[in-house]
Design a protein around this motif. Sequence first.
Motif, PDB file in Angstrom:
ATOM      1  N   PHE A  14       0.815  -1.209   0.000  1.00  0.00           N
ATOM      2  CA  PHE A  14       0.000   0.000   0.000  1.00  0.00           C
ATOM      3  C   PHE A  14       0.855   1.268   0.000  1.00  0.00           C
ATOM      4  CE2 PHE A  14      -2.853  -3.273   1.219  1.00  0.00           C
ATOM      5  CZ  PHE A  14      -4.154  -2.841   0.965  1.00  0.00           C
ATOM      6  N   ASN A  15       2.141   1.139   0.249  1.00  0.00           N
ATOM      7  CA  ASN A  15       3.094   2.251   0.226  1.00  0.00           C
ATOM      8  C   ASN A  15       2.769   3.359   1.228  1.00  0.00           C
ATOM      9  OD1 ASN A  15       5.609   2.715  -1.052  1.00  0.00           O
ATOM     10  ND2 ASN A  15       4.652   2.181  -3.000  1.00  0.00           N
ATOM     11  N   THR A  16       1.987   3.044   2.243  1.00  0.00           N
ATOM     12  CA  THR A  16       1.734   3.976   3.335  1.00  0.00           C
ATOM     13  C   THR A  16       1.250   3.194   4.549  1.00  0.00           C
ATOM     14  OG1 THR A  16       0.497   5.948   4.031  1.00  0.00           O
ATOM     15  CG2 THR A  16      -0.656   4.376   2.625  1.00  0.00           C
ATOM     16  N   ILE A  17       1.497   3.764   5.719  1.00  0.00           N
ATOM     17  CA  ILE A  17       1.043   3.108   6.945  1.00  0.00           C
ATOM     18  C   ILE A  17      -0.344   3.631   7.303  1.00  0.00           C
ATOM     19  CG2 ILE A  17       3.365   2.693   7.781  1.00  0.00           C
ATOM     20  CD1 ILE A  17       3.061   5.174   9.554  1.00  0.00           C
ATOM     21  N   MET A  18      -0.992   2.982   8.256  1.00  0.00           N
ATOM     22  CA  MET A  18      -2.338   3.378   8.647  1.00  0.00           C
ATOM     23  C   MET A  18      -2.362   4.020  10.031  1.00  0.00           C
ATOM     24  SD  MET A  18      -5.812   1.170   8.089  1.00  0.00           S
ATOM     25  CE  MET A  18      -5.266  -0.189   9.124  1.00  0.00           C
ATOM     26  N   SER A  19      -1.377   3.704  10.869  1.00  0.00           N
ATOM     27  CA  SER A  19      -1.308   4.292  12.209  1.00  0.00           C
ATOM     28  C   SER A  19       0.154   4.548  12.568  1.00  0.00           C
ATOM     29  CB  SER A  19      -1.971   3.387  13.244  1.00  0.00           C
ATOM     30  OG  SER A  19      -1.329   2.129  13.288  1.00  0.00           O
ATOM     31  N   LEU A  20       0.385   5.382  13.571  1.00  0.00           N
ATOM     32  CA  LEU A  20       1.744   5.786  13.927  1.00  0.00           C
ATOM     33  C   LEU A  20       2.590   4.637  14.462  1.00  0.00           C
ATOM     34  CD1 LEU A  20       0.953   9.215  15.644  1.00  0.00           C
ATOM     35  CD2 LEU A  20       1.913   8.816  13.357  1.00  0.00           C
ATOM     36  N   ASP A  21       1.953   3.640  15.112  1.00  0.00           N
ATOM     37  CA  ASP A  21       2.715   2.536  15.678  1.00  0.00           C
ATOM     38  C   ASP A  21       3.172   1.525  14.624  1.00  0.00           C
ATOM     39  OD1 ASP A  21       0.257   1.550  15.027  1.00  0.00           O
ATOM     40  OD2 ASP A  21      -0.084   0.497  16.924  1.00  0.00           O
ATOM     41  N   GLU A  22       2.848   1.803  13.350  1.00  0.00           N
ATOM     42  CA  GLU A  22       3.289   0.920  12.263  1.00  0.00           C
ATOM     43  C   GLU A  22       4.585   1.427  11.625  1.00  0.00           C
ATOM     44  OE1 GLU A  22      -1.082  -0.819  10.869  1.00  0.00           O
ATOM     45  OE2 GLU A  22      -0.030   0.631   9.610  1.00  0.00           O
ATOM     46  N   SER A  23       5.278   2.306  12.300  1.00  0.00           N
ATOM     47  CA  SER A  23       6.538   2.837  11.802  1.00  0.00           C
ATOM     48  C   SER A  23       7.484   3.064  12.978  1.00  0.00           C
ATOM     49  CB  SER A  23       6.305   4.150  11.054  1.00  0.00           C
ATOM     50  OG  SER A  23       7.527   4.775  10.715  1.00  0.00           O
ATOM     51  N   THR A  24       8.795   2.929  12.708  1.00  0.00           N
ATOM     52  CA  THR A  24       9.797   3.174  13.743  1.00  0.00           C
ATOM     53  C   THR A  24      10.271   4.622  13.761  1.00  0.00           C
ATOM     54  OG1 THR A  24      11.560   2.488  12.224  1.00  0.00           O
ATOM     55  CG2 THR A  24      10.628   0.792  13.670  1.00  0.00           C
ATOM     56  N   SER A  25       9.662   5.470  12.916  1.00  0.00           N
ATOM     57  CA  SER A  25      10.053   6.887  12.909  1.00  0.00           C
ATOM     58  C   SER A  25       9.513   7.580  14.154  1.00  0.00           C
ATOM     59  CB  SER A  25       9.512   7.578  11.649  1.00  0.00           C
ATOM     60  OG  SER A  25       8.102   7.652  11.701  1.00  0.00           O
ATOM     61  N   SER A  26      10.036   8.771  14.401  1.00  0.00           N
ATOM     62  CA  SER A  26       9.670   9.507  15.610  1.00  0.00           C
ATOM     63  C   SER A  26       8.509  10.472  15.391  1.00  0.00           C
ATOM     64  CB  SER A  26      10.882  10.297  16.117  1.00  0.00           C
ATOM     65  OG  SER A  26      11.349  11.170  15.094  1.00  0.00           O
ATOM     66  N   SER A  27       7.823  10.343  14.263  1.00  0.00           N
ATOM     67  CA  SER A  27       6.712  11.247  13.973  1.00  0.00           C
ATOM     68  C   SER A  27       5.579  11.043  14.979  1.00  0.00           C
ATOM     69  CB  SER A  27       6.194  10.995  12.555  1.00  0.00           C
ATOM     70  OG  SER A  27       5.053  11.782  12.299  1.00  0.00           O
ATOM     71  N   SER A  28       4.931  12.148  15.361  1.00  0.00           N
ATOM     72  CA  SER A  28       3.861  12.070  16.363  1.00  0.00           C
ATOM     73  C   SER A  28       2.526  12.547  15.820  1.00  0.00           C
ATOM     74  CB  SER A  28       4.231  12.899  17.598  1.00  0.00           C
ATOM     75  OG  SER A  28       4.453  14.251  17.228  1.00  0.00           O
ATOM     76  N   SER A  29       2.443  12.786  14.526  1.00  0.00           N
ATOM     77  CA  SER A  29       1.192  13.259  13.935  1.00  0.00           C
ATOM     78  C   SER A  29       0.890  12.490  12.667  1.00  0.00           C
ATOM     79  CB  SER A  29       1.274  14.768  13.631  1.00  0.00           C
ATOM     80  OG  SER A  29       2.315  15.018  12.701  1.00  0.00           O
ATOM     81  N   ARG A  30      -0.391  12.289  12.413  1.00  0.00           N
ATOM     82  CA  ARG A  30      -0.826  11.569  11.208  1.00  0.00           C
ATOM     83  C   ARG A  30      -0.793  12.510  10.018  1.00  0.00           C
ATOM     84  NH1 ARG A  30      -6.512   9.122  12.263  1.00  0.00           N
ATOM     85  NH2 ARG A  30      -6.017   8.037  10.317  1.00  0.00           N
ATOM     86  N   ASN A  31      -0.347  11.997   8.862  1.00  0.00           N
ATOM     87  CA  ASN A  31      -0.325  12.806   7.656  1.00  0.00           C
ATOM     88  C   ASN A  31      -1.547  12.499   6.784  1.00  0.00           C
ATOM     89  OD1 ASN A  31       0.281  10.396   6.213  1.00  0.00           O
ATOM     90  ND2 ASN A  31       2.464  10.713   6.611  1.00  0.00           N
ATOM     91  N   ILE A  32      -1.684  13.220   5.695  1.00  0.00           N
ATOM     92  CA  ILE A  32      -2.864  13.082   4.843  1.00  0.00           C
ATOM     93  C   ILE A  32      -2.933  11.706   4.177  1.00  0.00           C
ATOM     94  CG2 ILE A  32      -1.700  14.098   2.837  1.00  0.00           C
ATOM     95  CD1 ILE A  32      -4.385  15.400   2.119  1.00  0.00           C
ATOM     96  N   SER A  33      -1.752  11.122   3.904  1.00  0.00           N
ATOM     97  CA  SER A  33      -1.707   9.796   3.296  1.00  0.00           C
ATOM     98  C   SER A  33      -2.326   8.746   4.207  1.00  0.00           C
ATOM     99  CB  SER A  33      -0.258   9.427   2.970  1.00  0.00           C
ATOM    100  OG  SER A  33      -0.192   8.116   2.454  1.00  0.00           O
ATOM    101  N   MET A  34      -2.014   8.805   5.482  1.00  0.00           N
ATOM    102  CA  MET A  34      -2.562   7.862   6.455  1.00  0.00           C
ATOM    103  C   MET A  34      -4.066   8.052   6.615  1.00  0.00           C
ATOM    104  SD  MET A  34       0.519   8.330   9.236  1.00  0.00           S
ATOM    105  CE  MET A  34      -0.298   7.433  10.539  1.00  0.00           C
ATOM    106  N   VAL A  35      -4.501   9.303   6.627  1.00  0.00           N
ATOM    107  CA  VAL A  35      -5.928   9.597   6.791  1.00  0.00           C
ATOM    108  C   VAL A  35      -6.727   9.051   5.609  1.00  0.00           C
ATOM    109  CG1 VAL A  35      -7.637  11.450   6.922  1.00  0.00           C
ATOM    110  CG2 VAL A  35      -5.502  11.616   8.216  1.00  0.00           C
TER     111      VAL A  35
END
Length: 386
Positions: free
Chosen positions: A140-161
């Motif tokens: 799908f080339n995008t994650i659905m929630s923040l816990d599906e990535s090891t990055s330090s991002s704390s906000s959802r982006n438009i792709s995830m939404v």
Amino acid sequence: MSWNVRGVNRSPKQSEVRQVIAENKISLCAILESHVQPSNLNGICSRIFRNWSWSSNGNVCDKYSRVIVGWDTNVMDLMILSQSDQVVHTQITLKADRKVIFFSFIYAHNSYLLRRQLWQNLLIHNNFVNNQPWIVMGDFNTIMSLDESTSSSSSRNISMVELKDCILELEILDLKFSGLQYTWNQKPKGDSGLMKKLDRVMGNQVFNDVFPGSYVEFLPYRISDHTPAIISIPLSKKFCPKPFKFSNVLISHPGFKQVVTAGWNIEVEGYYMFSLIKKLKNLKKPLRKLLYDKGNLHTRVNKLRMEVDSVQRSIDADPFNQILREDHAALVFALNDAILDEERFLKQKAKVEWLKLGELKLLSTYLLEIDILLKLISYLCCIHQT
């Protein structure tokens, strides 16, 4: 299985895909991000899928085939329903129980703007599926929630939404899975690597109701930076007994005449031909039992040879042991009997193979003679007309 392999033009990757297919007994495989030019598809797919059928979306892609689907025609029938450069929609019919499942194999674009076409495509296809079992799987080339990535991002982006909104409208969910949690690894060898869950296997509620025992496994990456996603679907396959084959080995069995006599003395009312066929059918089960009692002929011969060798060594160490000599005589007799049974079995098998080859040669001879006769008739007709 769906697997983003990042190109299968090189033989090592082709070999690894074949290996995963063989190890996991895969019957349906989608290769994502194949990097294969349409002109090279036939050669590469024949090396990967061998005697399977295959198709690709190369005719709707700009550069190369983004999705290649191969399937075992002995297990299923597959029909391509529609396709774009990001998804291939298929319908498969399982030959074991004639159940139908819709599969959509996804390789989404990197740009979230281009992925909007994919989400719209899935929503349209959902109306076509119309309460039938449906699986959506791939990258799908995008994650659905923040816990599906090891990055330090704390906000959802438009792709995830947008992915979340699409999934909610489709009413599909991740199937229960095991294996790796993160399905993509950006830098396997680096210290600052990024890992995400980009690959998913999702199904609608109808699929979960019809195939309740299905599960997904995400295997290690191996030669790619993505994990292979494998879904196992249990089938309610009906037991079909093998066709009855009479083995000549049974004639030498001590209980053969007794079994045949008992089966033949059963009274069957009806016409003579019906009575004959019924008695022959009734003999199948007891004759199968006799053959089963014989066991594996080749294993029996090898086992008796080892026992004879062992007893002969014991006799050599204790030549006056009467018990060993009696055991030796019994084992030698049993070995000779087992070798004869094995020989009868192999002779019969060789004769059957010879008859098959003979029938094929005879058929080809008949066809050749018929062809010659037709040409002769055609020639005579031409002469008659002139």
